[in-house]
Design an enzyme around this catalytic site. Structure first.
Site, short mmCIF file in Angstrom:
data_model
loop_
_atom_site.label_atom_id
_atom_site.label_comp_id
_atom_site.label_asym_id
_atom_site.label_seq_id
_atom_site.Cartn_x
_atom_site.Cartn_y
_atom_site.Cartn_z
N HIS A 88 143.21 71.83 17.96
CA HIS A 88 142.79 70.91 18.08
C HIS A 88 142.71 69.62 17.54
CE1 HIS A 88 139.74 72.87 20.26
NE2 HIS A 88 139.54 73.63 19.48
N GLU B 51 163.59 84.80 32.88
CA GLU B 51 163.84 84.93 31.96
C GLU B 51 164.26 86.89 30.90
OE1 GLU B 51 160.13 84.06 29.69
OE2 GLU B 51 158.86 85.06 31.22
N ASP C 274 163.10 83.11 25.62
CA ASP C 274 163.69 84.40 26.04
C ASP C 274 164.51 85.09 26.66
OD1 ASP C 274 161.16 85.77 24.73
OD2 ASP C 274 159.77 85.67 26.88
N CYS D 263 161.58 75.77 32.03
CA CYS D 263 160.23 75.65 31.45
C CYS D 263 160.77 76.05 30.34
CB CYS D 263 159.83 76.19 31.92
SG CYS D 263 159.52 77.72 32.75
#
Length: 587
Positions: free
Chosen positions: A198, A440, A464, A511
């Site tokens: 957080h 991936e 990956d 990505c």
């Protein structure tokens, strides 16, 4: 008496949580439990002692209620966690047992409460369940507040900080981070935390430099210390020399100019000098990150990781929870795409409410789409939510870890079943919602031409893909040096996937971490990618590289790089090209 000299300058290394440089005096936010000593009271004063404890509880509730009320969004994580902390103040484990110890043992309230607290914390530490173990931190934070109120001490609050300071703490509670918005805090340095804590997320969303996970920050800090927080390098310098302060003051100016400069182009399209447009999207994990993504000029969300909904809880998220979360993000981006990846649990991502058997190699075991196809009910609840959210924006669905046609068809069949269920319910969804896959796994790259006929888009997950293609465990320190994004095999796989996608008429995105590395931007433009999705803060920088590039020349350059035999040769050639083309950039 001779004055004890202050220790010399010291540099600590941690996790870079939020970029930028802060220089200033430290402010120690003490969140350690106040020390209590064994002490008793006479029987005549027992009622008074219980009343004192009840007043401390009431005062603590009053403080937390005030903080919670200052949070504008009742659906935010902050609001929900503060609600949990308030509920803890009514927990019988804490409250009833403390009162019993006061009355039966004639303990003073602080000693009784501390005894209960320590027993509870020890119990938490002994249990293996990660969810329950993490709850110890909530109990400690509540305990600190109650004990301070019992002692009549003011509870240090970020909202009460008047001077511009760097906050030093072991950790920050949700009550602390909820007060950052209107504070004069320059930066943060904490012992614990991660990029997704957080504290880190809040710091990034507010543009406050932060380094977390420093381990010994509070041990090394001495009241009165001046600090430098380098949120990009993940460095904190205690007691810097005047020369070091001047050095970082200059760096801060350069950083500030760079941010202002980058902010000017955040809203501009990522279009090359010869007209090739590349869509730049943001990777997000929490809905709270959408503001930063929009400010950074993201054209959409290219990877929305949904695993967070399953973590740190005992029950499974309901379809409605999924739906409301996805709907919120979809509405924020309007007609810009939001790519929701179905959950990728297993491997290094665990959910305490789902029992996964121990596996020798979990990264290649029952995870991601494999787990979803096994646990249909859990999978379908998420699919229904994603489909329903598609009625409120331009939502795309993406499957992780697809290895081949059979697996893809099985996943698509579940989507069709889910659509039929929604039709029966008469619930709206986008019937044309695009469905794509992450490429991936090497097998998916090899049969990309076949997969491309059955989906609407590809997104290359380089983290990956590199790991599996090179057979490198990227977190294994003995072989991590072999993790090479510029390995000729990786570049050839990327080109193969792009060509397969384009031959089938579908866009190809990337990505993984590789997409957000500005050094690679020119090469990726040359390899023909249509979209890049990355950490939001990297978007303006990558955008600037693209806008200064010529796509045709980049294609020629990328073709030449594919002829090299080693990653070292490719990197050498790429760095020289980038330094020649962009002498003002730092790679």
């Amino acid at each position: 008496m001779a004055e004890v000299p202050r220790p010399k300058m010291k540099t600590l290394h941690g996790i870079p949580a939020s970029g930028g440089i802060a220089i200033g005096s430290g402010f120690f936010l003490n969140r350690a439990l106040p020390r209590s000593v064994h002490s008793t009271v006479s029987r005549e004063k027992l009622d008074e002692e219980v009343a004192s404890f009840q007043r401390a509880l009431a005062r603590s509730k009053e403080q937390l209620n005030a903080i919670r009320d200052s949070v504008s969004d009742p659906e935010s994580d902050h609001y929900q966690i503060l609600t949990v902390h308030l509920a803890l103040l009514d927990d019988s484990m804490l409250v009833d047992q403390t009162v019993r110890l006061i009355r039966e043992n004639q303990y003073k309230a602080d000693w009784a409460f501390n005894k209960v607290l320590q027993n509870l914390l020890e119990t938490f530490h002994r249990i293996e369940d990660p969810y329950l173990r993490e709850r110890a931190n909530d109990v400690r934070q509540i305990g600190h507040r109650v004990l301070e109120n019992l002692a009549g001490n003011p509870v240090d609050s970020i909202s009460s900080i008047k001077d511009a300071v760097v906050v030093v703490a072991h950790d920050l509670s949700p009550a602390d981070t909820a007060q950052i918005l209107n504070s004069s805090v320059l930066g943060f340095a904490t012992d614990v935390g991660s990029k997704t804590s957080h504290t880190a997320i809040t710091a990034r969303s507010l543009g406050i430099p932060a380094v977390v996970g420093l381990e010994k920050m509070t041990e090394e800090y001495i009241p009165g210390d001046e600090l430098i927080v380098d949120g990009e390098a993940g460095i904190v310098i205690l007691r810097p020399t005047p020369e070091k302060v001047r050095e970082y003051a200059d760096k801060r100016k350069v950083y500030s100019h760079r941010i202002k400069d980058l902010a000017k182009i955040a809203r501009l399209p990522a279009v090359s000098r010869d007209g090739k447009t590349l869509k730049l999207h943001a990777n997000i994990e929490f809905p709270e990150e959408t503001d930063l993504a929009l400010r950074s000029g993201a054209d959409g969300i290219g990877l929305y990781r949904t695993e967070f909904l399953f973590l740190n809880r005992k029950d499974l998220p309901s379809e409605e929870e999924h739906f409301l979360t996805y709907k919120l993000v979809a509405e924020r981006f309007g007609q810009n795409p939001v790519t929701i990846r179905t959950f990728d649990l297993g491997g290094d991502k665990f959910a305490s409410q789902i029992e996964l058997a121990d596996e020798m190699n979990p990264a290649m075991g029952l995870r991601a789409i494999r787990f979803c196809l096994k646990e249909r009910d859990i999978f379908k609840a998420q699919l229904r939510a994603i489909l329903r959210a598609s009625a409120f924006g331009k939502v795309r669905m993406m499957f992780p870890m697809i290895s081949g046609i059979s697996e893809l068809r099985a996943a698509l069949a579940v989507v069709e079943e889910t659509k039929a269920e929604l039709k029966k319910r008469r619930q709206a969804f986008d019937k044309e919602m695009p469905i794509g896959i992450m490429v991936e796994i090497p097998s998916a790259a090899v049969v990309a031409d076949l997969l491309a006929r059955e989906v609407k888009f590809f997104s290359i997950g380089t983290n990956d893909l590199i790991q599996y293609a090179l057979a490198i465990d990227r977190i294994n320190e003995h072989v991590s040096y072999l993790y090479e994004p510029l390995h000729p095999a990786i570049l050839r796989l990327i080109r193969r996937i792009v060509e397969a996608g384009h031959d089938a008429g579908i866009p190809v995105s990337m990505c993984g971490e590789m997409a957000g590395e500005p050094l690679y931007s020119y090469l990726l433009l040359g390899l023909g990618l249509d979209e890049l999705s990355m950490n939001a803060t990297a978007i303006p920088w990558v955008k600037r590289i693209i806008r200064k590039s010529n796509a045709y020349e980049a294609r020629e350059f990328a073709g030449g790089m594919l002829l090299h035999g080693t990653a070292t040769d490719i990197e050498r050639g790429l760095r020289k090209k980038m330094e020649d083309l962009f002498p003002d950039e730092q790679f």
